[in-house]
Motif scaffolding. Structure first.
Motif, PDB file in Angstrom:
ATOM      1  N   ARG A 199      -6.897   5.198 -13.698  1.00  0.00           N
ATOM      2  CA  ARG A 199      -7.553   3.944 -13.315  1.00  0.00           C
ATOM      3  C   ARG A 199      -7.559   2.948 -14.470  1.00  0.00           C
ATOM      4  O   ARG A 199      -7.327   1.746 -14.283  1.00  0.00           O
ATOM      5  N   VAL A 200      -7.824   3.441 -15.678  1.00  0.00           N
ATOM      6  CA  VAL A 200      -7.824   2.544 -16.836  1.00  0.00           C
ATOM      7  C   VAL A 200      -6.442   1.947 -17.040  1.00  0.00           C
ATOM      8  O   VAL A 200      -6.301   0.754 -17.340  1.00  0.00           O
ATOM      9  N   ALA A 201      -5.399   2.744 -16.846  1.00  0.00           N
ATOM     10  CA  ALA A 201      -4.031   2.229 -16.983  1.00  0.00           C
ATOM     11  C   ALA A 201      -3.780   1.098 -15.990  1.00  0.00           C
ATOM     12  O   ALA A 201      -3.255   0.038 -16.354  1.00  0.00           O
ATOM     13  N   ALA A 230      -3.489  -3.567  -4.021  1.00  0.00           N
ATOM     14  CA  ALA A 230      -3.093  -2.275  -3.460  1.00  0.00           C
ATOM     15  C   ALA A 230      -3.471  -1.143  -4.416  1.00  0.00           C
ATOM     16  O   ALA A 230      -4.038  -0.125  -4.002  1.00  0.00           O
ATOM     17  N   MET A 231      -3.163  -1.307  -5.690  1.00  0.00           N
ATOM     18  CA  MET A 231      -3.549  -0.306  -6.680  1.00  0.00           C
ATOM     19  C   MET A 231      -5.059  -0.273  -6.878  1.00  0.00           C
ATOM     20  O   MET A 231      -5.649   0.781  -7.101  1.00  0.00           O
ATOM     21  N   GLU A 238       5.214  -2.548 -11.620  1.00  0.00           N
ATOM     22  CA  GLU A 238       5.886  -3.220 -10.512  1.00  0.00           C
ATOM     23  C   GLU A 238       4.962  -3.367  -9.310  1.00  0.00           C
ATOM     24  O   GLU A 238       4.974  -4.395  -8.624  1.00  0.00           O
ATOM     25  N   SER A 239       4.148  -2.346  -9.056  1.00  0.00           N
ATOM     26  CA  SER A 239       3.214  -2.427  -7.932  1.00  0.00           C
ATOM     27  C   SER A 239       2.136  -3.470  -8.189  1.00  0.00           C
ATOM     28  O   SER A 239       1.808  -4.277  -7.312  1.00  0.00           O
ATOM     29  N   VAL A 240       1.598  -3.474  -9.408  1.00  0.00           N
ATOM     30  CA  VAL A 240       0.556  -4.447  -9.741  1.00  0.00           C
ATOM     31  C   VAL A 240       1.099  -5.865  -9.673  1.00  0.00           C
ATOM     32  O   VAL A 240       0.421  -6.789  -9.195  1.00  0.00           O
ATOM     33  N   ILE A 251       0.809  -1.222   0.000  1.00  0.00           N
ATOM     34  CA  ILE A 251       0.000   0.000   0.000  1.00  0.00           C
ATOM     35  C   ILE A 251       0.849   1.283   0.000  1.00  0.00           C
ATOM     36  O   ILE A 251       0.573   2.205  -0.772  1.00  0.00           O
ATOM     37  N   PRO A 252       1.890   1.410   0.814  1.00  0.00           N
ATOM     38  CA  PRO A 252       2.664   2.652   0.785  1.00  0.00           C
ATOM     39  C   PRO A 252       3.263   2.944  -0.591  1.00  0.00           C
ATOM     40  O   PRO A 252       3.185   4.080  -1.083  1.00  0.00           O
ATOM     41  N   ARG A 253       3.858   1.928  -1.233  1.00  0.00           N
ATOM     42  CA  ARG A 253       4.417   2.152  -2.564  1.00  0.00           C
ATOM     43  C   ARG A 253       3.312   2.458  -3.570  1.00  0.00           C
ATOM     44  O   ARG A 253       3.481   3.321  -4.449  1.00  0.00           O
ATOM     45  N   ALA A 254       2.188   1.761  -3.461  1.00  0.00           N
ATOM     46  CA  ALA A 254       1.081   2.002  -4.386  1.00  0.00           C
ATOM     47  C   ALA A 254       0.581   3.440  -4.284  1.00  0.00           C
ATOM     48  O   ALA A 254       0.282   4.084  -5.296  1.00  0.00           O
TER      49      ALA A 254
END
Length: 438
Positions: free
Chosen positions: A189-191, A169-170, A161-163, A120-123
Motif C-alpha cells: 500500500r505504501v508503494a 483503481a489501485m 502504469e496502473s496508477v 480495475i482488472p489490471r489493477a
C-alpha cells in the motif's frame, strides 16, 4: 515560493569582446538570471548554484556545476526540493511559467487515461503479483537466503502504469486489508500511495519507479525483528521499543548489500522515521538532512499505519489520520508535503463507502483535490437502501452553478454496511467489462 534574481553580469563569452562593424547593430548580450526552481523543472544546461541543503548531504561530485545529463537531475530530485540555478532569461522564462502552472495543478484531479472499470482488472492482477513478490521476499529473509531485489523493478513498473492510467483503481485495491498480513500489505500500500503522491507532486515519470521501490522496501528490516515484538498485542516495553526501532538500520544493511539498487532506496529505509524537529530515529537528523524521498515516504507510511487494523488495535478513520498528519506538520512531517497529501487523498479516499444527504449509499470513485468534501461517487443503493443500477455523480461538478439541491456526503460507512462490499463491487466490475464507472 520560487523567485528570480537578475545577475549583474552578462552571459560568459570566450576571448575578447566581439568586433562591431561600422553601420552594424551590436550583437545583443544575453543576461543571466538566478532563479530558485523546484527540482522537477531542472533542464540540462542550467548551472546549479546552490541547494536547499549543504552540498555534502547530496551525492554529487562538485559544489556548483552545469547540469549535463538526466542522472544528475535525478539525484537532485531525490534529495532536494528546490535549487538555485543560473541560466539565460530566454531559457528560464518558460520554466517559470511552468512552475506557476504546476502550483495550480495540485488543486486538480490526477489525469486519467482509462476509466475505473477499465483499469480495475489490471489493477487487481498487478496487486496480486506485487503481493506475491513481497511474500517471496519475506520467505527468503526468514530462510536467510540471498535476495534478488532487482526483480522488484518489473512489478513496481506495472504498479506505476496502473496508477498513471487511473490511480483510483489501485486505491480501491488498497482498501481491502487483512489484519494478519499487515507487514506485507503495508509495504504494498505504501508503494502504491508513494507512486500516486509523487505523480501528484509532479515528479517526472522516471522517478515514479524509484519512489515506488522506496515505498515497497522501506520496512524490509521489520522482517528481522522478532515476531513476539513485531506482533505483540499490546504496548511495547522500553527495551522492546528499542529493538523495534532497529528495523530502520536492519533494512538499510539489507538493501546496502545489493549494489544494483539506487542508493536513495537504502537512504529512505534508514531515515523514514526521522522527524523535521530532529527527534526522530535512528540518527536524529535535522530537517535539512532528511532527503525529499524519505520525507515523502514517512507521510505515506504514517497514514497507512494509522488507518490499518493492527494486532493490538483497530485502524482509525481517514478523517482522524488527516487530523493527526496535519497536527504534526512541521514537527514530525514536512509541512508542505502534508498539505499536498491531504489534497490528494481527500477526506473520503477512493473506495470509501458513504451515505449522501439523499439517503443514498455510494462508493467514492475519485477525489477532487480542490474540493475535498465533494468527490466523484458511484451510487449503489437508493434512499430506502435498495440496490439500483449504478450511476455516477461528480459532487464537485454538480454543485457548480446548480440551482437545485445537490447531494452532499453526510458521513462515511464501514465496508459491508447495508450489504455493500467493496470487494464484491470490484468483482462485479471485473465480471462485466466495459461498465461505465469512470
Amino acid at each position: 515560493m520560487w523567485f528570480r534574481r537578475k545577475s549583474s553580469k552578462p552571459a560568459r563569452t570566450s576571448g575578447s569582446s566581439p568586433r562591431v562593424l561600422p553601420g552594424s547593430a551590436p550583437t545583443p548580450v544575453a543576461t543571466l538570471q538566478r532563479v530558485r526552481l523546484p527540482v522537477d523543472l531542472l533542464k540540462t544546461g542550467m548551472r546549479i548554484v546552490s541547494l536547499d541543503r549543504p552540498w555534502t548531504q547530496v551525492p554529487v561530485l562538485f559544489q556548483g556545476f552545469t547540469l549535463t545529463d538526466g542522472a544528475q537531475a535525478q539525484i537532485l530530485r531525490q534529495y532536494c526540493e528546490w535549487v538555485l540555478v543560473e541560466d539565460e532569461e530566454a531559457r528560464l522564462d518558460p520554466v517559470l511559467d511552468e512552475a506557476s502552472l504546476r502550483m495550480r495543478r495540485t488543486a486538480e484531479p490526477l489525469p486519467e487515461t482509462r476509466t475505473l472499470a477499465q483499469e480495475i482488472p489490471r489493477a487487481k492482477e498487478t496487486w496480486s503479483r506485487t503481493q506475491a513478490f513481497v511474500e517471496e521476499v519475506t520467505r527468503q529473509i526468514e530462510s536467510g537466503n540471498d535476495l534478488n531485489l532487482q526483480s522488484a523493478r518489473p512489478v513496481i513498473r506495472e504498479c506505476v502504469e496502473s496508477v498513471k492510467a487511473n490511480a483510483s483503481a489501485m486505491f480501491w485495491m488498497s482498501r481491502i486489508k487483512s489484519r494478519d498480513a499487515y507487514t506485507a500489505e503495508h509495504c504494498l500500500r505504501v508503494a502504491i500511495f508513494c507512486v500516486a503522491f509523487a505523480r501528484f507532486l509532479g515528479l517526472p515519470d522516471d522517478d515514479l519507479e524509484t519512489v515506488g521501490m522506496c515505498g515497497l522496501l522501506h520496512d524490509l528490516g521489520k522482517l528481522k525483528v522478532p515476531d513476539e515484538i513485531l506482533n505483540k498485542p499490546g504496548a511495547l516495553t522500553p527495551d522492546e521499543y528499542t529493538v523495534m526501532r532497529q528495523h530502520t538500520t536492519l533494512g538499510y544493511e539489507l538493501l546496502r548489500a545489493d549494489p544494483g539498487l539506487d542508493p536513495i532506496i537504502s537512504d529512505v529505509t534508514c531515515h523514514h522515521h526521522e522527524r523535521m524537529d530532529g527527534r526522530g530515529y535512528p540518527q536524529q537528523l535535522k530537517e535539512w538532512q532528511i532527503s525529499r524521498f524519505a520525507r515523502l515516504v514517512s507521510i505515506v507510511d504514517a497514514f497507512d499505519a494509522i488507518t490499518s487494523d493492527r494486532c493490538y488495535r483497530d485502524g482509525l478513520p481517514t478523517s482522524d489520520a488527516i487530523r493527526i498528519l496535519y497536527r504534526n506538520r512541521g514537527q514530525q512531517f514536512d509541512a508542505s508535503m502534508v498539505e499536498a497529501f491531504i489534497r490528494m487523498v481527500g477526506v473520503y479516499p477512493p473506495g470509501s463507502l458513504v451515505e449522501l444527504s439523499t439517503g443514498e449509499v455510494a462508493i467514492v470513485v475519485a477525489t477532487h483535490p480542490g474540493r475535498k468534501l465533494k468527490p466523484r461517487v458511484e451510487i449503489l443503493l437508493d434512499a430506502d437502501k435498495h440496490p439500483v443500477e449504478p450511476r455516477m455523480i461528480d459532487l464537485a461538478a454538480a454543485s457548480t452553478g446548480s440551482s437545485h439541491a445537490v447531494p452532499e456526503i453526510t458521513h462515511p460507512l464501514s465496508d459491508g454496511a447495508f450489504g455493500v462490499s467493496l470487494h464484491e463491487r470490484i468483482q462485479q466490475l471485473i465480471a462485466v467489462p466495459g461498465h461505465n464507472a469512470s
